[in-house]
Scaffold this active site. Structure first.
Site, PDB file in Angstrom:
ATOM      1  N   HIS A  59       0.849  -1.194   0.000  1.00 37.41           N
ATOM      2  CA  HIS A  59       0.000   0.000   0.000  1.00 37.41           C
ATOM      3  C   HIS A  59       0.881   1.240   0.000  1.00 37.41           C
ATOM      4  O   HIS A  59       2.101   1.145   0.074  1.00 37.41           O
ATOM      5  CB  HIS A  59      -0.991  -0.014   1.175  1.00 37.41           C
ATOM      6  CG  HIS A  59      -0.378   0.033   2.537  1.00 37.41           C
ATOM      7  ND1 HIS A  59       0.377  -1.000   3.051  1.00 37.41           N
ATOM      8  CD2 HIS A  59      -0.409   0.983   3.513  1.00 37.41           C
ATOM      9  CE1 HIS A  59       0.763  -0.690   4.279  1.00 37.41           C
ATOM     10  NE2 HIS A  59       0.317   0.508   4.569  1.00 37.41           N
TER      11      HIS A  59
ATOM     12  N   HIS B  95       1.321   3.974   1.988  1.00 38.49           N
ATOM     13  CA  HIS B  95       1.824   4.738   3.128  1.00 38.49           C
ATOM     14  C   HIS B  95       3.348   4.906   3.079  1.00 38.49           C
ATOM     15  O   HIS B  95       4.069   3.966   2.715  1.00 38.49           O
ATOM     16  CB  HIS B  95       1.404   4.082   4.444  1.00 38.49           C
ATOM     17  CG  HIS B  95      -0.029   4.304   4.791  1.00 38.49           C
ATOM     18  ND1 HIS B  95      -0.693   3.577   5.757  1.00 38.49           N
ATOM     19  CD2 HIS B  95      -0.943   5.190   4.302  1.00 38.49           C
ATOM     20  CE1 HIS B  95      -1.948   3.999   5.846  1.00 38.49           C
ATOM     21  NE2 HIS B  95      -2.123   4.974   4.976  1.00 38.49           N
TER      22      HIS B  95
ATOM     23  N   ASP C 236       5.675   4.832   5.186  1.00 36.55           N
ATOM     24  CA  ASP C 236       6.511   3.878   5.922  1.00 36.55           C
ATOM     25  C   ASP C 236       6.541   2.508   5.254  1.00 36.55           C
ATOM     26  O   ASP C 236       7.083   1.549   5.809  1.00 36.55           O
ATOM     27  CB  ASP C 236       6.086   3.768   7.387  1.00 36.55           C
ATOM     28  CG  ASP C 236       4.697   3.197   7.582  1.00 36.55           C
ATOM     29  OD1 ASP C 236       3.824   3.438   6.723  1.00 36.55           O
ATOM     30  OD2 ASP C 236       4.469   2.503   8.589  1.00 36.55           O
ATOM     31  N   HIS C 237       5.991   2.432   4.052  1.00 35.16           N
ATOM     32  CA  HIS C 237       6.065   1.218   3.235  1.00 35.16           C
ATOM     33  C   HIS C 237       6.665   1.488   1.852  1.00 35.16           C
ATOM     34  O   HIS C 237       7.034   0.547   1.149  1.00 35.16           O
ATOM     35  CB  HIS C 237       4.676   0.592   3.087  1.00 35.16           C
ATOM     36  CG  HIS C 237       4.111   0.111   4.383  1.00 35.16           C
ATOM     37  ND1 HIS C 237       4.066  -1.215   4.732  1.00 35.16           N
ATOM     38  CD2 HIS C 237       3.620   0.786   5.443  1.00 35.16           C
ATOM     39  CE1 HIS C 237       3.553  -1.330   5.953  1.00 35.16           C
ATOM     40  NE2 HIS C 237       3.278  -0.117   6.403  1.00 35.16           N
TER      41      HIS C 237
ATOM     42  N   HIS D 165      -7.526  -0.863   5.438  1.00 36.20           N
ATOM     43  CA  HIS D 165      -6.494   0.014   6.020  1.00 36.20           C
ATOM     44  C   HIS D 165      -6.229   1.161   5.054  1.00 36.20           C
ATOM     45  O   HIS D 165      -6.199   2.324   5.452  1.00 36.20           O
ATOM     46  CB  HIS D 165      -5.227  -0.801   6.279  1.00 36.20           C
ATOM     47  CG  HIS D 165      -4.107  -0.006   6.877  1.00 36.20           C
ATOM     48  ND1 HIS D 165      -4.162   0.495   8.160  1.00 36.20           N
ATOM     49  CD2 HIS D 165      -2.899   0.381   6.379  1.00 36.20           C
ATOM     50  CE1 HIS D 165      -3.041   1.156   8.426  1.00 36.20           C
ATOM     51  NE2 HIS D 165      -2.260   1.103   7.359  1.00 36.20           N
TER      52      HIS D 165
ATOM     53  N   ASP E 123      -0.188  -4.141   6.145  1.00 39.42           N
ATOM     54  CA  ASP E 123      -0.880  -3.650   7.335  1.00 39.42           C
ATOM     55  C   ASP E 123      -2.331  -4.129   7.381  1.00 39.42           C
ATOM     56  O   ASP E 123      -3.169  -3.486   8.032  1.00 39.42           O
ATOM     57  CB  ASP E 123      -0.850  -2.117   7.360  1.00 39.42           C
ATOM     58  CG  ASP E 123       0.502  -1.562   7.782  1.00 39.42           C
ATOM     59  OD1 ASP E 123       1.432  -2.355   8.017  1.00 39.42           O
ATOM     60  OD2 ASP E 123       0.629  -0.321   7.865  1.00 39.42           O
TER      61      ASP E 123
ATOM     62  N   HIS F 184       4.760  -4.837  10.821  1.00 42.12           N
ATOM     63  CA  HIS F 184       5.050  -4.115  12.065  1.00 42.12           C
ATOM     64  C   HIS F 184       5.184  -5.065  13.242  1.00 42.12           C
ATOM     65  O   HIS F 184       4.568  -6.138  13.266  1.00 42.12           O
ATOM     66  CB  HIS F 184       3.935  -3.109  12.379  1.00 42.12           C
ATOM     67  CG  HIS F 184       3.890  -1.938  11.457  1.00 42.12           C
ATOM     68  ND1 HIS F 184       4.664  -0.816  11.628  1.00 42.12           N
ATOM     69  CD2 HIS F 184       3.141  -1.721  10.336  1.00 42.12           C
ATOM     70  CE1 HIS F 184       4.404   0.051  10.659  1.00 42.12           C
ATOM     71  NE2 HIS F 184       3.486  -0.472   9.856  1.00 42.12           N
TER      72      HIS F 184
END
Length: 243
Positions: free
Chosen positions: A56, A58, A60-61, A114, A133, A171
């Protein structure tokens, strides 16, 4: 020959997965939040990254996408529904598409909630799933862009995978998820037992993922929710939960 998966801890609690197929020599990385530790891990093993697989959009990905691509020429794969939010994307993927690492084939499962276009990569023959996530150890992702109905459908779908399927989520949330799971299902002996192991592992500084579908079926209150309504209630309580 089995594929090799290497865990790379980054940021405060993210895991990037470096995945290598010795037979073909191909290496890909799942959800690189940053570039430097990923490139260093590959270099240390003599591996060259040829692909990036995003679940996805985001940051942090995807934050390491551009630098890894610049360093290696890697092709970047990710959800077609989020292409506008992943400017580095080369190949857009949707439900039922397949991607390969050497001879190993992963099928794309659309698992929105998400984020609106979140996808999961499932290697059926290798019994491996990269769930980003969507599915966590004893948890699920927050419903930022989707609905409880969508997440319930995701949980039901993933629960149908073979119990031995290894789940690589993105995570280290297991201990906090487990504290809520104990409240959600206080009489679930499997959760009590698992949490004892998780607390001990974290005290030793050890990771608690990957997990497995079988373990999640037994201990994940979101996968175990009986309806979208119950999942929504549990998600709302988890969002407000302070252990």
């Amino acid at each position: 020959m089995a594929i090799e998966v290497v865990r790379i801890p980054v940021l405060s609690d993210n895991y990037v997965w470096l995945v290598h197929d010795a037979a073909s020599g191909e290496t890909m990385v799942v959800d690189p939040a940053v570039a430097e530790p990923v490139l260093a891990a590959a270099t240390a093993r003599g591996w060259t990254i040829s692909a990036i697989w995003n679940t996805h959009w985001h940051p942090d990905h995807t934050g390491g996408n551009a630098a890894i691509k610049a360093a290696t020429g890697a092709t970047i794969y990710g959800p077609a529904a989020e292409a506008a939010k992943i400017p580095t994307l080369d190949m857009q993927l949707a439900e039922g598409d397949t991607v390969k690492l050497g001879a190993h084939i992963a099928t794309v499962l659309e698992t929105p909630a998400h984020t609106a276009g979140h996808i999961t990569y499932h290697f059926a023959d290798d019994a491996i799933a990269f769930t980003g996530d969507t599915l966590f150890a004893m948890g699920c992702g927050r419903l930022f862009e989707g609905t409880a109905e969508q997440m319930f459908a995701n949980m039901q779908r993933l629960a149908q995978l073979p119990d031995e399927t290894t789940v690589y989520c993105a995570h280290e949330y297991t201990e906090s998820n487990g504290r809520y799971a104990l409240v959600a299902e206080p009489d679930n002996a499997a959760i009590v037992s698992r949490m004892a192991d998780v607390v001990a592992a974290r005290a030793r500084g050890e990771a608690t993922v990957p997990t497995s579908i079988g373990l999640e079926r037994a201990t994940n209150p979101f996968m175990r929710a009986s309806s979208a309504t119950e999942l929504a209630e549990r998600r709302a309580k988890k969002d407000a939960f302070r252990s």
